[in-house]
Design an enzyme around this catalytic site. Structure first.
Site, PDB file in Angstrom:
ATOM      1  N   ARG A   1       0.809  -1.214   0.000  1.00 47.67           N
ATOM      2  CA  ARG A   1       0.000   0.000   0.000  1.00 47.67           C
ATOM      3  C   ARG A   1       0.846   1.271   0.000  1.00 47.67           C
ATOM      4  O   ARG A   1       0.399   2.340  -0.322  1.00 47.67           O
ATOM      5  CB  ARG A   1      -0.916  -0.044   1.245  1.00 47.67           C
ATOM      6  CG  ARG A   1      -1.824   1.143   1.401  1.00 47.67           C
ATOM      7  CD  ARG A   1      -2.794   1.220   0.224  1.00 47.67           C
ATOM      8  NE  ARG A   1      -3.459   2.491   0.180  1.00 47.67           N
ATOM      9  CZ  ARG A   1      -3.006   3.571  -0.446  1.00 47.67           C
ATOM     10  NH1 ARG A   1      -1.849   3.535  -1.067  1.00 47.67           N
ATOM     11  NH2 ARG A   1      -3.696   4.686  -0.457  1.00 47.67           N
ATOM     12  N   TYR A   2       2.098   1.118   0.450  1.00 49.48           N
ATOM     13  CA  TYR A   2       3.024   2.250   0.505  1.00 49.48           C
ATOM     14  C   TYR A   2       4.226   1.938  -0.382  1.00 49.48           C
ATOM     15  O   TYR A   2       4.538   0.771  -0.609  1.00 49.48           O
ATOM     16  CB  TYR A   2       3.500   2.467   1.947  1.00 49.48           C
ATOM     17  CG  TYR A   2       2.439   2.961   2.891  1.00 49.48           C
ATOM     18  CD1 TYR A   2       2.027   4.290   2.857  1.00 49.48           C
ATOM     19  CD2 TYR A   2       1.855   2.106   3.813  1.00 49.48           C
ATOM     20  CE1 TYR A   2       1.059   4.747   3.730  1.00 49.48           C
ATOM     21  CE2 TYR A   2       0.883   2.562   4.693  1.00 49.48           C
ATOM     22  CZ  TYR A   2       0.489   3.890   4.654  1.00 49.48           C
ATOM     23  OH  TYR A   2      -0.463   4.343   5.517  1.00 49.48           O
TER      24      TYR A   2
ATOM     25  N   ARG B   1       7.247  -0.155   1.719  1.00 45.23           N
ATOM     26  CA  ARG B   1       7.055  -1.209   2.710  1.00 45.23           C
ATOM     27  C   ARG B   1       5.851  -2.068   2.379  1.00 45.23           C
ATOM     28  O   ARG B   1       4.863  -1.591   1.830  1.00 45.23           O
ATOM     29  CB  ARG B   1       6.959  -0.632   4.125  1.00 45.23           C
ATOM     30  CG  ARG B   1       6.027   0.549   4.271  1.00 45.23           C
ATOM     31  CD  ARG B   1       6.616   1.502   5.330  1.00 45.23           C
ATOM     32  NE  ARG B   1       5.642   2.486   5.771  1.00 45.23           N
ATOM     33  CZ  ARG B   1       5.383   3.619   5.120  1.00 45.23           C
ATOM     34  NH1 ARG B   1       5.993   3.889   3.990  1.00 45.23           N
ATOM     35  NH2 ARG B   1       4.492   4.463   5.603  1.00 45.23           N
TER      36      ARG B   1
ATOM     37  N   CYS C   1      -3.973 -16.774  15.087  1.00 43.41           N
ATOM     38  CA  CYS C   1      -3.536 -16.039  16.268  1.00 43.41           C
ATOM     39  C   CYS C   1      -3.785 -16.978  17.454  1.00 43.41           C
ATOM     40  O   CYS C   1      -4.599 -17.886  17.366  1.00 43.41           O
ATOM     41  CB  CYS C   1      -4.353 -14.776  16.469  1.00 43.41           C
ATOM     42  SG  CYS C   1      -4.193 -13.610  15.108  1.00 43.41           S
TER      43      CYS C   1
ATOM     44  N   CYS D   1      -8.915 -11.141  18.920  1.00 40.53           N
ATOM     45  CA  CYS D   1      -9.419  -9.893  19.496  1.00 40.53           C
ATOM     46  C   CYS D   1     -10.773  -9.607  18.865  1.00 40.53           C
ATOM     47  O   CYS D   1     -10.891  -9.620  17.631  1.00 40.53           O
ATOM     48  CB  CYS D   1      -8.463  -8.754  19.185  1.00 40.53           C
ATOM     49  SG  CYS D   1      -6.733  -9.191  19.463  1.00 40.53           S
TER      50      CYS D   1
ATOM     51  N   CYS E   1     -10.944  -7.203  15.882  1.00 42.59           N
ATOM     52  CA  CYS E   1      -9.918  -7.367  14.831  1.00 42.59           C
ATOM     53  C   CYS E   1     -10.307  -6.676  13.523  1.00 42.59           C
ATOM     54  O   CYS E   1     -11.444  -6.742  13.075  1.00 42.59           O
ATOM     55  CB  CYS E   1      -9.690  -8.851  14.555  1.00 42.59           C
ATOM     56  SG  CYS E   1      -8.459  -9.159  13.262  1.00 42.59           S
TER      57      CYS E   1
ATOM     58  N   ARG F   1      -8.973  -7.374  10.647  1.00 43.28           N
ATOM     59  CA  ARG F   1      -8.763  -8.249   9.496  1.00 43.28           C
ATOM     60  C   ARG F   1      -9.598  -9.512   9.623  1.00 43.28           C
ATOM     61  O   ARG F   1      -9.155 -10.606   9.300  1.00 43.28           O
ATOM     62  CB  ARG F   1      -7.263  -8.555   9.391  1.00 43.28           C
ATOM     63  CG  ARG F   1      -6.763  -8.742   7.975  1.00 43.28           C
ATOM     64  CD  ARG F   1      -5.251  -8.791   7.891  1.00 43.28           C
ATOM     65  NE  ARG F   1      -4.650  -7.477   7.817  1.00 43.28           N
ATOM     66  CZ  ARG F   1      -3.498  -7.139   8.404  1.00 43.28           C
ATOM     67  NH1 ARG F   1      -2.835  -8.013   9.125  1.00 43.28           N
ATOM     68  NH2 ARG F   1      -3.029  -5.916   8.283  1.00 43.28           N
TER      69      ARG F   1
ATOM     70  N   ASP G   1     -10.970   0.432  13.670  1.00 41.21           N
ATOM     71  CA  ASP G   1     -11.502   0.353  12.305  1.00 41.21           C
ATOM     72  C   ASP G   1     -12.916  -0.236  12.296  1.00 41.21           C
ATOM     73  O   ASP G   1     -13.218  -1.108  13.108  1.00 41.21           O
ATOM     74  CB  ASP G   1     -10.581  -0.519  11.436  1.00 41.21           C
ATOM     75  CG  ASP G   1      -9.205   0.113  11.289  1.00 41.21           C
ATOM     76  OD1 ASP G   1      -9.145   1.278  10.865  1.00 41.21           O
ATOM     77  OD2 ASP G   1      -8.206  -0.555  11.610  1.00 41.21           O
TER      78      ASP G   1
ATOM     79  N   ASP H   1      -6.983   4.739   9.874  1.00 38.84           N
ATOM     80  CA  ASP H   1      -6.874   4.181   8.535  1.00 38.84           C
ATOM     81  C   ASP H   1      -8.079   4.639   7.734  1.00 38.84           C
ATOM     82  O   ASP H   1      -9.221   4.399   8.136  1.00 38.84           O
ATOM     83  CB  ASP H   1      -6.825   2.661   8.603  1.00 38.84           C
ATOM     84  CG  ASP H   1      -5.407   2.149   8.701  1.00 38.84           C
ATOM     85  OD1 ASP H   1      -4.700   2.203   7.670  1.00 38.84           O
ATOM     86  OD2 ASP H   1      -4.990   1.731   9.794  1.00 38.84           O
TER      87      ASP H   1
ATOM     88  N   LYS I   1      -2.917   5.366   6.263  1.00 34.97           N
ATOM     89  CA  LYS I   1      -3.090   6.006   7.569  1.00 34.97           C
ATOM     90  C   LYS I   1      -3.057   7.520   7.440  1.00 34.97           C
ATOM     91  O   LYS I   1      -2.292   8.049   6.649  1.00 34.97           O
ATOM     92  CB  LYS I   1      -1.960   5.578   8.500  1.00 34.97           C
ATOM     93  CG  LYS I   1      -1.954   4.099   8.828  1.00 34.97           C
ATOM     94  CD  LYS I   1      -0.714   3.755   9.643  1.00 34.97           C
ATOM     95  CE  LYS I   1      -0.625   2.275   9.943  1.00 34.97           C
ATOM     96  NZ  LYS I   1      -0.443   1.441   8.741  1.00 34.97           N
TER      97      LYS I   1
HETATM   98  C1  LIG Z   1       0.246   0.420   8.671  1.00 32.75           C
HETATM   99  C2  LIG Z   1       0.730  -0.132   7.449  1.00 32.75           C
HETATM  100  C3  LIG Z   1       2.095  -0.092   7.140  1.00 32.75           C
HETATM  101  C4  LIG Z   1       3.131   0.511   8.050  1.00 32.75           C
HETATM  102  O1  LIG Z   1       2.927   1.874   8.220  1.00 32.75           O
HETATM  103  P1  LIG Z   1       3.908   2.734   9.125  1.00 32.75           P
HETATM  104  O2  LIG Z   1       3.257   4.060   9.211  1.00 32.75           O
HETATM  105  O3  LIG Z   1       5.238   2.762   8.418  1.00 32.75           O
HETATM  106  O4  LIG Z   1       4.030   2.049  10.445  1.00 32.75           O
HETATM  107  C5  LIG Z   1       2.494  -0.621   5.929  1.00 32.75           C
HETATM  108  N1  LIG Z   1       1.607  -1.169   5.060  1.00 32.75           N
HETATM  109  C6  LIG Z   1       0.292  -1.222   5.341  1.00 32.75           C
HETATM  110  C7  LIG Z   1      -0.631  -1.838   4.353  1.00 32.75           C
HETATM  111  C8  LIG Z   1      -0.183  -0.708   6.543  1.00 32.75           C
HETATM  112  O5  LIG Z   1      -1.500  -0.770   6.815  1.00 32.75           O
HETATM  113  S1  SF4 Z   2      -6.080  -7.812  16.034  1.00 36.85           S
HETATM  114 FE1  SF4 Z   2      -6.667  -9.581  14.736  1.00 36.85          FE
HETATM  115  S2  SF4 Z   2      -4.768 -10.221  13.703  1.00 36.85           S
HETATM  116 FE2  SF4 Z   2      -4.165  -8.889  15.458  1.00 36.85          FE
HETATM  117  S3  SF4 Z   2      -3.789 -10.324  17.176  1.00 36.85           S
HETATM  118 FE3  SF4 Z   2      -5.921  -9.646  17.342  1.00 36.85          FE
HETATM  119  S4  SF4 Z   2      -7.098 -11.205  16.201  1.00 36.85           S
HETATM  120 FE4  SF4 Z   2      -4.955 -11.455  15.599  1.00 36.85          FE
END
Ligand SMILES: *Cc1c(COP(=O)(O)O)cnc(C)c1O
Ligand code: SF4
Length: 396
Positions: free
Chosen positions: A113-114, A117, A126, A130, A133, A135, A294, A331, A338
């Protein structure tokens, strides 16, 4: 002032040796209503969630459940692991993939996305799920470690994406993998010349600190620079075991950061954020992000309003050491990445004169200089910068 971190005793009847084994904790996870009912007196709402089924796996380590005050229905630890009926009532904003990760996924398990990274979702498992979560559409589907074909494809992608400097191992929780598996992944990533930094995003120090052995951390250290990104939300989670786990990372030269989520009725008060942040800083873990929760499905009751989150950050500003201060961040729903949420300290802005009111209300004016120039000798840095700016990172 030194902090005291609570010692968590094994459940009655459990051998200390078993309790302190992470594989025992993993194998003996609480997943069903009966398991939780042994520890908590379940409320009607909690029972209903189990009976109707939440659509998102339920799981906790025995250790994490033991952190809760078992008589308190609103205990923060309990609320993060025991589902409630609210989770099933679709209310407010509900998005299945709130960060738009599916559309920024050039290969299975890779999210780009960036520019520089990439997230690599090495497992969907996991040791604890949580309830908020972000995701939920991926996590806990029991696909476990990335299959060999997808693994090779992800590595090939990373090999060809020479603009990527950082790989963030995420999931799921990468530390649910064995040391052998983790070592293999780190070894393969380190074989890529252009990867500078590897981050490991894990909740294991919080939910299963027995995972963090001396041997594991020594193994990680061999692949330096490796950074730990962990996820404590509440001071109650900082037990003596968790403190040992965190210090172990830092003692072995692994810079450590915490990403918390502001959660309604759990930690959405400046007093809690400051207590957590100071304790983490004392353990040499830098509070990094404080996320707006989120809008994943069934998370409405966990979310705070942006206004409230900003008010919390505003209250902490200046009172709390800058080192202990997490950055409030949100986000953008749908995949915008972000954005930082910063309180506004500017009270006036006219003709290059800006008036600010500081953290405790003292005002002052900053006047811009009449002119500025670019630095000379940019040459050594421009090619790197232009490369970063020209990265193709799979938009849309
Ligand atoms: C949060 C995130 C990152 C890391 O972001 P930083 O601001 O560098 O900590 C990288 N890729 C994705 C898809 C993210 O959601
Ligand atoms: S937020 Fe989601 S992916 Fe992260 S530790 Fe909790 S359950 Fe696992």
């Amino acid at each position: 002032m030194k902090f005291s971190f609570r010692t968590i005793e094994p459940w009655p009847g459990v051998q200390a040796e078993d309790w302190s084994s992470w594989t025992w904790q993993f194998r003996n996870g609480l997943t069903k209503a009966e398991d939780f009912a042994r520890v908590f007196t379940l409320s009607d709402s909690e029972r209903e969630a189990f009976t109707r089924g939440t659509g998102f796996q339920v799981r906790s380590t025995p250790y994490y459940a033991a952190l809760a005050d078992h008589t308190d229905l609103e205990d923060p630890v309990r609320r993060m692991i025991v589902p409630r009926a609210e989770e099933l009532a679709p209310q407010g904003q509900q998005i299945s993939d709130p960060l738009g990760e599916r559309k920024h996924s050039p290969r299975e398990r890779v999210i780009h996305r960036y520019p520089d990274r990439v997230l690599f979702l090495v497992t969907d498992q996991c040791s604890l799920y949580c309830r908020y979560c972000l995701r939920k559409h991926f996590t806990g589907q029991e696909q476990a470690f990335v299959g060999s074909k997808d693994y090779e494809a992800a590595l090939n992608y990373l090999r060809s994406a020479t603009g990527v400097r950082e790989v963030i191992l995420s999931g799921g929780d990468p530390m649910t993998l064995s040391d052998g598996r983790l070592e293999r992944v780190l070894f393969d990533l380190r074989a890529l010349e252009h990867i500078e930094i590897i981050r490991i995003g894990t909740r294991m120090p919080v939910v299963c600190p027995m995972r963090v052995s001396e041997e594991t951390v020594k193994m990680l250290r061999r692949f330096k620079p490796v950074y730990l990104m962990t996820h404590f939300n509440h001071p109650r989670e900082l037990s003596a075991d968790a403190a040992v786990a965190l210090e172990r990372f830092v003692d072995h030269g692994i810079p450590s950061f915490n990403q918390m989520v502001l959660l309604n009725g759990i930690n959405n008060h400046a007093a809690i954020v400051q207590a957590l942040s100071r304790r983490l800083l004392f353990l040499r873990v830098k509070p990094y992000y404080m996320f707006q929760c989120d809008p994943s499905e069934g998370s409405e009751h966990f979310r705070t309003s942006v206004d409230q989150s900003l008010a919390i950050q505003r209250e902490l500003w200046g009172r709390l050491s800058g080192l202990a201060m997490p950055n409030l961040s949100l986000d953008v729903p749908g995949g915008g990445g972000k954005v930082g949420l910063v309180p506004n300290f500017e009270t006036q802005h006219e003709n290059g004169e800006r008036t600010y009111s500081g953290w405790d209300g003292v005002e002052g004016v900053y006047t811009n200089p009449t002119s500025t120039v670019e630095p000379e000798n940019l040459e050594p840095y421009l090619s790197e910068w232009n490369e970063l700016k020209s990265q193709n990172y799979g938009k849309g």
